[in-house]
Design a protein around this motif. Structure first.
Motif, PDB file in Angstrom:
ATOM      1  N   SER A   1       9.359  13.958  -0.433  1.00 13.93           N
ATOM      2  CA  SER A   1       8.734  14.032  -1.809  1.00 13.93           C
ATOM      3  C   SER A   1      10.061  14.709  -2.614  1.00 13.93           C
ATOM      4  O   SER A   1      10.166  14.608  -3.733  1.00 13.93           O
ATOM      5  CB  SER A   1       7.639  14.781  -1.941  1.00 13.93           C
ATOM      6  OG  SER A   1       7.680  16.074  -1.249  1.00 13.93           O
ATOM      7  N   ASN A   2      10.769  15.762  -2.114  1.00 15.62           N
ATOM      8  CA  ASN A   2      11.784  16.471  -2.611  1.00 15.62           C
ATOM      9  C   ASN A   2      13.116  15.500  -2.901  1.00 15.62           C
ATOM     10  O   ASN A   2      13.998  16.053  -3.786  1.00 15.62           O
ATOM     11  CB  ASN A   2      12.237  17.532  -1.558  1.00 15.62           C
ATOM     12  CG  ASN A   2      12.965  17.242  -0.254  1.00 15.62           C
ATOM     13  OD1 ASN A   2      12.912  16.089  -0.141  1.00 15.62           O
ATOM     14  ND2 ASN A   2      13.447  18.250   0.128  1.00 15.62           N
TER      15      ASN A   2
ATOM     16  N   PRO B   1      12.843  11.129  -7.661  1.00 16.66           N
ATOM     17  CA  PRO B   1      12.816  11.721  -9.226  1.00 16.66           C
ATOM     18  C   PRO B   1      11.596  12.158  -9.708  1.00 16.66           C
ATOM     19  O   PRO B   1      11.897  13.092 -10.805  1.00 16.66           O
ATOM     20  CB  PRO B   1      13.386  10.325  -9.812  1.00 16.66           C
ATOM     21  CG  PRO B   1      12.882   9.275  -8.967  1.00 16.66           C
ATOM     22  CD  PRO B   1      12.718   9.614  -7.494  1.00 16.66           C
ATOM     23  N   MET B   2      10.318  11.776  -9.227  1.00 14.59           N
ATOM     24  CA  MET B   2       9.230  12.359  -9.723  1.00 14.59           C
ATOM     25  C   MET B   2       8.010  11.845  -8.651  1.00 14.59           C
ATOM     26  O   MET B   2       8.373  11.251  -7.821  1.00 14.59           O
ATOM     27  CB  MET B   2       8.858  11.704 -11.148  1.00 14.59           C
ATOM     28  CG  MET B   2       8.780  10.238 -11.258  1.00 14.59           C
ATOM     29  SD  MET B   2       8.116   9.713 -13.075  1.00 14.59           S
ATOM     30  CE  MET B   2       6.449  10.236 -13.077  1.00 14.59           C
ATOM     31  N   ALA B   3       6.935  12.182  -8.963  1.00 12.82           N
ATOM     32  CA  ALA B   3       5.816  11.840  -8.125  1.00 12.82           C
ATOM     33  C   ALA B   3       5.596  10.255  -7.957  1.00 12.82           C
ATOM     34  O   ALA B   3       5.888   9.629  -9.038  1.00 12.82           O
ATOM     35  CB  ALA B   3       4.548  12.381  -8.629  1.00 12.82           C
ATOM     36  N   LEU B   4       5.403  10.038  -6.896  1.00 10.98           N
ATOM     37  CA  LEU B   4       5.515   8.267  -6.482  1.00 10.98           C
ATOM     38  C   LEU B   4       4.072   7.676  -7.136  1.00 10.98           C
ATOM     39  O   LEU B   4       3.102   8.403  -6.926  1.00 10.98           O
ATOM     40  CB  LEU B   4       5.464   8.225  -4.960  1.00 10.98           C
ATOM     41  CG  LEU B   4       5.836   6.830  -4.551  1.00 10.98           C
ATOM     42  CD1 LEU B   4       7.070   6.390  -4.696  1.00 10.98           C
ATOM     43  CD2 LEU B   4       5.269   6.609  -2.988  1.00 10.98           C
ATOM     44  N   PRO B   5       4.295   6.663  -7.714  1.00 14.83           N
ATOM     45  CA  PRO B   5       3.243   6.084  -8.477  1.00 14.83           C
ATOM     46  C   PRO B   5       2.176   5.495  -7.316  1.00 14.83           C
ATOM     47  O   PRO B   5       2.628   5.231  -6.282  1.00 14.83           O
ATOM     48  CB  PRO B   5       3.739   5.114  -9.301  1.00 14.83           C
ATOM     49  CG  PRO B   5       5.123   5.302  -9.353  1.00 14.83           C
ATOM     50  CD  PRO B   5       5.396   6.189  -8.422  1.00 14.83           C
TER      51      PRO B   5
ATOM     52  N   VAL C   1      23.371  -0.244  -4.585  1.00 15.80           N
ATOM     53  CA  VAL C   1      22.096  -0.976  -4.415  1.00 15.80           C
ATOM     54  C   VAL C   1      20.922   0.194  -4.699  1.00 15.80           C
ATOM     55  O   VAL C   1      21.014   1.095  -4.609  1.00 15.80           O
ATOM     56  CB  VAL C   1      21.831  -1.481  -2.944  1.00 15.80           C
ATOM     57  CG1 VAL C   1      23.011  -2.412  -2.627  1.00 15.80           C
ATOM     58  CG2 VAL C   1      21.972  -0.383  -1.920  1.00 15.80           C
ATOM     59  N   PRO C   2      19.740  -0.643  -5.047  1.00 16.06           N
ATOM     60  CA  PRO C   2      18.680   0.196  -5.282  1.00 16.06           C
ATOM     61  C   PRO C   2      18.180   1.308  -4.226  1.00 16.06           C
ATOM     62  O   PRO C   2      18.233   0.989  -3.050  1.00 16.06           O
ATOM     63  CB  PRO C   2      17.516  -0.403  -5.833  1.00 16.06           C
ATOM     64  CG  PRO C   2      18.360  -1.746  -6.068  1.00 16.06           C
ATOM     65  CD  PRO C   2      19.344  -1.930  -5.259  1.00 16.06           C
ATOM     66  N   ASN C   3      17.758   2.380  -4.374  1.00 22.89           N
ATOM     67  CA  ASN C   3      17.152   3.186  -3.261  1.00 22.89           C
ATOM     68  C   ASN C   3      15.705   2.597  -3.005  1.00 22.89           C
ATOM     69  O   ASN C   3      15.119   2.289  -3.851  1.00 22.89           O
ATOM     70  CB  ASN C   3      16.808   4.827  -3.642  1.00 22.89           C
ATOM     71  CG  ASN C   3      17.007   5.683  -2.485  1.00 22.89           C
ATOM     72  OD1 ASN C   3      16.822   5.246  -1.281  1.00 22.89           O
ATOM     73  ND2 ASN C   3      17.112   7.191  -2.769  1.00 22.89           N
ATOM     74  N   VAL C   4      15.494   3.074  -1.696  1.00 22.18           N
ATOM     75  CA  VAL C   4      14.020   2.476  -1.336  1.00 22.18           C
ATOM     76  C   VAL C   4      13.110   3.834  -1.172  1.00 22.18           C
ATOM     77  O   VAL C   4      13.571   4.650  -0.535  1.00 22.18           O
ATOM     78  CB  VAL C   4      14.171   1.681  -0.107  1.00 22.18           C
ATOM     79  CG1 VAL C   4      12.455   1.538   0.147  1.00 22.18           C
ATOM     80  CG2 VAL C   4      14.683   0.490  -0.226  1.00 22.18           C
ATOM     81  N   TYR C   5      12.219   3.828  -1.872  1.00 27.03           N
ATOM     82  CA  TYR C   5      11.268   5.097  -1.923  1.00 27.03           C
ATOM     83  C   TYR C   5      10.104   5.081  -1.076  1.00 27.03           C
ATOM     84  O   TYR C   5       9.400   6.125  -0.318  1.00 27.03           O
ATOM     85  CB  TYR C   5      10.883   5.563  -3.463  1.00 27.03           C
ATOM     86  CG  TYR C   5      11.947   5.857  -4.238  1.00 27.03           C
ATOM     87  CD1 TYR C   5      12.833   6.680  -3.948  1.00 27.03           C
ATOM     88  CD2 TYR C   5      12.155   5.216  -5.383  1.00 27.03           C
ATOM     89  CE1 TYR C   5      13.787   7.042  -4.810  1.00 27.03           C
ATOM     90  CE2 TYR C   5      13.231   5.525  -6.389  1.00 27.03           C
ATOM     91  CZ  TYR C   5      13.909   6.262  -5.960  1.00 27.03           C
ATOM     92  OH  TYR C   5      15.138   6.791  -6.892  1.00 27.03           O
ATOM     93  N   ALA C   6       9.506   3.760  -0.917  1.00 28.73           N
ATOM     94  CA  ALA C   6       8.365   3.462  -0.132  1.00 28.73           C
ATOM     95  C   ALA C   6       8.189   2.163   0.237  1.00 28.73           C
ATOM     96  O   ALA C   6       8.557   1.218  -0.451  1.00 28.73           O
ATOM     97  CB  ALA C   6       7.277   3.944  -0.858  1.00 28.73           C
ATOM     98  N   MET C   7       7.530   1.931   1.347  1.00 35.62           N
ATOM     99  CA  MET C   7       7.323   0.598   2.053  1.00 35.62           C
ATOM    100  C   MET C   7       5.610   0.677   2.829  1.00 35.62           C
ATOM    101  O   MET C   7       5.646   1.651   3.581  1.00 35.62           O
ATOM    102  CB  MET C   7       8.049  -0.137   3.047  1.00 35.62           C
ATOM    103  CG  MET C   7       9.325  -0.320   2.289  1.00 35.62           C
ATOM    104  SD  MET C   7      10.593  -1.285   3.374  1.00 35.62           S
ATOM    105  CE  MET C   7      11.196   0.046   4.442  1.00 35.62           C
TER     106      MET C   7
END
Length: 432
Positions: free
Chosen positions: A17-18, A21-25, A80-86
């Protein structure tokens, strides 16, 4: 670095989480988002959630795309885009996969941009691909983590230990089809059609021999596999970001070139002009693949493979009688267009309607059901990408039966059965 030791991320995957950029939707936010970035696709949705996040989700999403993005970010400097969740979810009875990644602000390079900035963008892409194609190589041809390729029929292929195996697998579909056509024509004394089938068989054998002789393409390289203007985003500062890594893997050297020269979006003459400026040319290999593809389509058309099943043309074709006729039993009608309401999924409706006693369907029943959905779409005035996807699926199964790889009474294993059911559901994914 050896991708044989590469370990895919464990699901569900969430970045710490740190580092966000903000809380994950939440999943509820992802479902409700309607800022579509990929047009009207029935089986994959790409939606902007806010200024920081984009979600790619649906039945056909490959979570390997997220693995590839993490791999490229770790081992290269390519933007390339960063991956935040899968993770995976169930949406109205349909199993879907979800990737939440970084939102890249910018625009896709159009014809005018490619013409005016061709030297600049070619230099950037040349540097990116040099870095990508210079990565240390594992002793196989396949996707990341020694996983198989997926071919146009949705079959797993490989991984392979040699260039010859990879090339033979690629052209083997043509030869197998040609041999089958020859046997069918002989068995039915269709001598005029037999000449066409035998010529196609000889052409496929010569093409394989010629392709094997092109040794310059034998070495594998890590490959994007779908590079085109639709997978490039130009940031406001002019930096090109590369997206759409779902097809990436260790391919023969020529594969990137002819994928880039034949992008899946709207053809661009300006793009095709700059491709040889950032990527080594394999025009001989590209022409051979294009010629074989066109030859295959010409032969199948000449033998009336693509005729509508109920037409006189189909009944007189080489293929008539190879599969049972389309099931004409009455079926529950689809609801008329109106407000979106929760209704039984196609999976629920279909499972109770045509499943046999053990809940697993023979391959030929899957073919019939796919064709039935096509007919429903036509009768209800629905067309376009939804119908095209399901019609292509029916042709995939039909062709597998024809090639002898699936006897009509063949029953898929549980994993493939579930995959087919999910695909069957995905054609209505856009409307539920």
């Amino acid at each position: 670095m050896d991708s044989l030791t590469y370990t895919p991320v464990k699901l569900p995957y969430f970045i710490p989480s740190n580092e966000l950029p903000m809380a994950l939707p939440s999943w509820d936010v992802v479902q409700a988002a309607d800022d579509r970035l990929n047009g009207d696709s029935s089986s994959t949705r790409v939606v902007r959630l806010n200024q920081y996040f984009v979600a790619k989700w649906g039945p056909d999403v490959s979570l390997l795309e997220g693995d590839n993005l993490l791999f490229v970010r770790k081992w290269t400097s390519i933007p390339v885009p960063n991956v935040y969740a899968m993770y995976k979810k169930i949406f109205n009875g349909v199993k879907v996969k979800v990737i939440i990644m970084e939102n890249i602000e910018g625009h896709h390079p159009g014809e005018a941009y490619l013409t005016e900035r061709k030297d600049e963008i070619a230099a950037r892409l040349r540097a990116y691909l040099h870095e990508l194609r210079s990565l240390p190589l594992p002793p196989y041809y396949g996707r990341l983590g020694c996983r198989p390729y997926l071919n146009d029929f949705g079959d797993s292929k490989g991984p392979f230990r040699s260039a010859w195996e990879a090339k033979k697998a690629y052209f083997g579909e043509y030869t197998s089809l040609a041999k089958y056509l020859v046997e069918i024509c002989k068995g039915r004394s269709l001598y005029e059609q037999l000449d066409t089938a035998q010529e196609f068989l000889e052409t496929s054998k010569l093409a394989l021999a010629k392709y094997e002789a092109y040794r310059d393409s034998n070495k594998s390289v890590f490959t994007h596999g779908a590079l085109g203007p639709h997978h490039i985003i130009i940031r406001p500062d002019g930096t090109p970001f590369i997206i759409g890594w779902g097809s990436a893997g260790y391919y023969l050297r020529d594969y990137e070139y002819y994928c880039a020269m034949e992008p899946s979006d709207i053809p661009s003459s300006a793009w095709q002009e700059i491709v040889p400026n950032f990527l080594e040319s394999y025009e001989k290999e590209r022409k051979l693949v294009a010629d074989m593809t066109n030859e295959c389509l010409d032969v199948m058309t000449a033998l009336d493979f693509f005729a509508e099943p109920s037409s006189d043309k189909a009944r007189s074709s080489v293929f008539h009688g190879l599969t049972p006729p389309i099931d004409d039993r009455p079926r529950p009608s689809r609801p008329a267009p109106g407000p979106k309401v929760r209704r039984p999924s196609d999976h629920e409706q279909y499972s109770s309607d045509v499943s046999d006693s053990d809940g697993v369907l023979p391959a030929v029943v899957w073919f019939d059901e796919m064709e039935r959905v096509v007919r429903d779409y036509q009768l209800n005035g629905r067309n376009g990408q939804d119908m095209g996807a399901i019609k292509f699926a029916s042709q995939q199964i039909h062709l597998l039966i024809m090639l002898g790889r699936l006897p009509p009474d063949f029953k898929f294993d549980a994993e493939k059965e579930e995959e087919l059911r999910n695909f069957h559901n995905s054609v209505t994914f856009r409307t539920i």
